[in-house]
Design a protein around this motif. Structure first.
Motif: not given
Length: 477
Positions: A77-78, A130-133, A135-139
């Motif tokens: 993303e981004d 950006t990569l997204r975790h 399980y947690t949604g963390e960027k």
């Protein structure tokens, strides 16, 4: 009366004790090859790890293996592309990449594949993304040098698509390859990573008949019905052999697309429930309806604990609150088709189970019945194996009645089969004659009773054998 076999659907219910479902290729089902000539052998789907990204270390991402793809591709993303060379000031992203490509030969030349940046060109390209975790949604914000551009030409458009390519270590089955990867939006695909030749070349072989081949030896044995818990809420668990995705019982579902999250009442067995919130992976379209897809923690018995992907749907009218689909099964389990509650017992891996030498078959199996090769499909719905033919004729005879039907060989020749009826079973308004025959599965030959049923008028003409229990990779009876 002469009849023509139009479809064969042999549903191998409980043909013998100790059978297992595995990969369609019978030559490797019992002992799948995991490496050849120091190269790993991959299935069509494998777990991929970003081991050099601390926030994602040990987190598996679904990687689809594609031998036809020149470049590996991953979801991001981004995505932003800039150059630190003042020559390209004011240019970014696709405009920057197009300018660079046109400057040294244009999109039709493929010059960037031979050599991209050097001291003379001095592109100084930088890619942020950006990569997204999961399980947690963390960027997780990332930055890498621009290795080169990827130019994708389309038959439907004269304007090519430009994607940034970075170099990133990727690990599959313990094999880490410094891989050229193009970044793009893969949110509409089932796999966030597409593994192409930039990983595969000189590093791996591919056996397309398996999913998660490299994880098979460690897969845990489960029964066709289990119990466990999701987020500490107890659930009854069933298995689907025909659906890719797992389903979790949920009510009062609220999707917050701005926050990229979903909240719902997780409803388990015997009225257990609690309100939970998880990061939204994506919205999954099923039969014209959209359902939120998420990752949830699942515990089964004493030994299995992992994170599985599910979509949320009201299953209050079903007998189980969690239905495991093929994606979850293929990655984690092998199904003992004649057992229930295996997770409550001592943990058993596929490798350990194979020491007893069970017959391992696939749900999309190739079998030989009375000398005729047929395809097989699995089903938990029947107890007696079932062979579907276009029609059959019962002939009264002294002692025991006979039944006649036709099978077609690979050469298209029809062979009339006459068998003695051993018994009859009634299913609804239908009475099925039961006979027996010689089945050859892999290197095993067994004599098995099976029932006959006439095809419905709207069923397609084909030779299809359907077998019992399990997914695209493995399971056993």
């Amino acid at each position: 009366m002469k009849t023509t076999a139009t479809k064969l659907a042999l549903i191998l219910a409980t043909m013998t004790s100790g059978w297992a479902m595995a990969a369609p290729d019978l030559s490797t089902t019992q002992a799948p090859v995991l490496s050849i000539e120091d190269k790993i052998v991959l299935g069509r789907v494998e777990s991929v790890y970003y081991q050099d990204i601390e926030a994602l270390e040990g987190i598996p991402f679904v990687g689809k293996i594609d031998t036809g793809a020149d470049t590996t591709s991953m979801h991001a993303e981004d995505i932003k592309v800039i150059s630190n060379n003042p020559k390209y000031q004011g240019l970014s992203d696709e405009k920057l990449m197009q300018t660079i490509v046109d400057e040294y030969g244009g999109s039709a030349s493929d010059w960037w594949l031979k050599e991209f940046d050097n001291d003379e060109r001095n592109f100084q390209g930088v890619v942020s993304f950006t990569l997204r975790h999961p399980y947690t949604g963390e960027k997780i914000e990332m930055e890498r040098p621009l290795t080169r551009t990827s130019v994708i030409r389309s038959r439907t458009s004269s304007t090519p698509i430009y994607r940034p390519v970075i170099t990133l270590p990727m690990t599959i089955a313990g094999k880490t390859v410094n891989t050229e990867v193009n970044l793009t939006d893969r949110s509409g695909f089932s796999a966030p990573i597409l593994i192409g030749k930039t990983f595969l070349a000189n590093n791996a072989w591919v056996m397309a008949g398996y999913d998660y081949l490299q994880e098979q030896k460690d897969a845990q044995v489960i029964g066709r019905r289990e119990s466990g818990s999701v987020a500490d809420v107890p659930v009854d668990v069933s298995i689907s052999l025909s659906n890719n995705y797992s389903i979790l019982n949920a009510q009062n579902i609220e999707v917050d697309k701005k926050a990229n999250s979903v909240s719902f009442d997780l409803v388990g067995k015997e009225g257990a429930q609690k309100r939970v919130t998880y990061p939204l992976v994506k919205m999954l379209s099923v039969s014209g309806n959209e359902y939120p897809m998420i990752f949830v923690p699942f515990k089964g018995g004493k030994d299995f604990e992992g994170t599985i992907q599910v979509y949320l749907k009201d299953r209050s009218k079903q007998s189980t609150q969690l239905r495991l689909g093929l994606n979850t099964l293929n990655k984690n389990f092998i199904v003992d088709t004649g057992a229930k509650g295996k997770l409550e017992k001592k943990k058993q891996s596929f490798a350990a189970r194979m020491k007893d030498k069970p017959l391992v078959v696939s749900p999309t199996e190739s079998l030989i019945l009375d000398g005729v090769q047929l395809d097989a499909e699995p089903s938990f719905a029947v107890n007696t194996p079932l062979l579907k033919v276009s029609s059959f004729e019962i002939i009264e005879a002294k002692g025991r009645d006979k039944v006649e039907y036709y099978l077609s060989s690979d050469l298209g020749n029809e062979e009339k089969i006459r068998k003695t009826i051993l018994r009859r079973i009634k299913v609804g308004d239908t009475v099925r004659p039961v006979v027996d025959g010689e089945f050859i599965v892999g290197d095993r030959t067994v004599t098995v009773e099976f029932a006959l049923e006439a095809l419905d008028s709207d069923e397609a003409i084909s030779h299809t054998l359907s077998s019992v229990r399990k997914p695209r990779r493995r399971a056993y009876w």
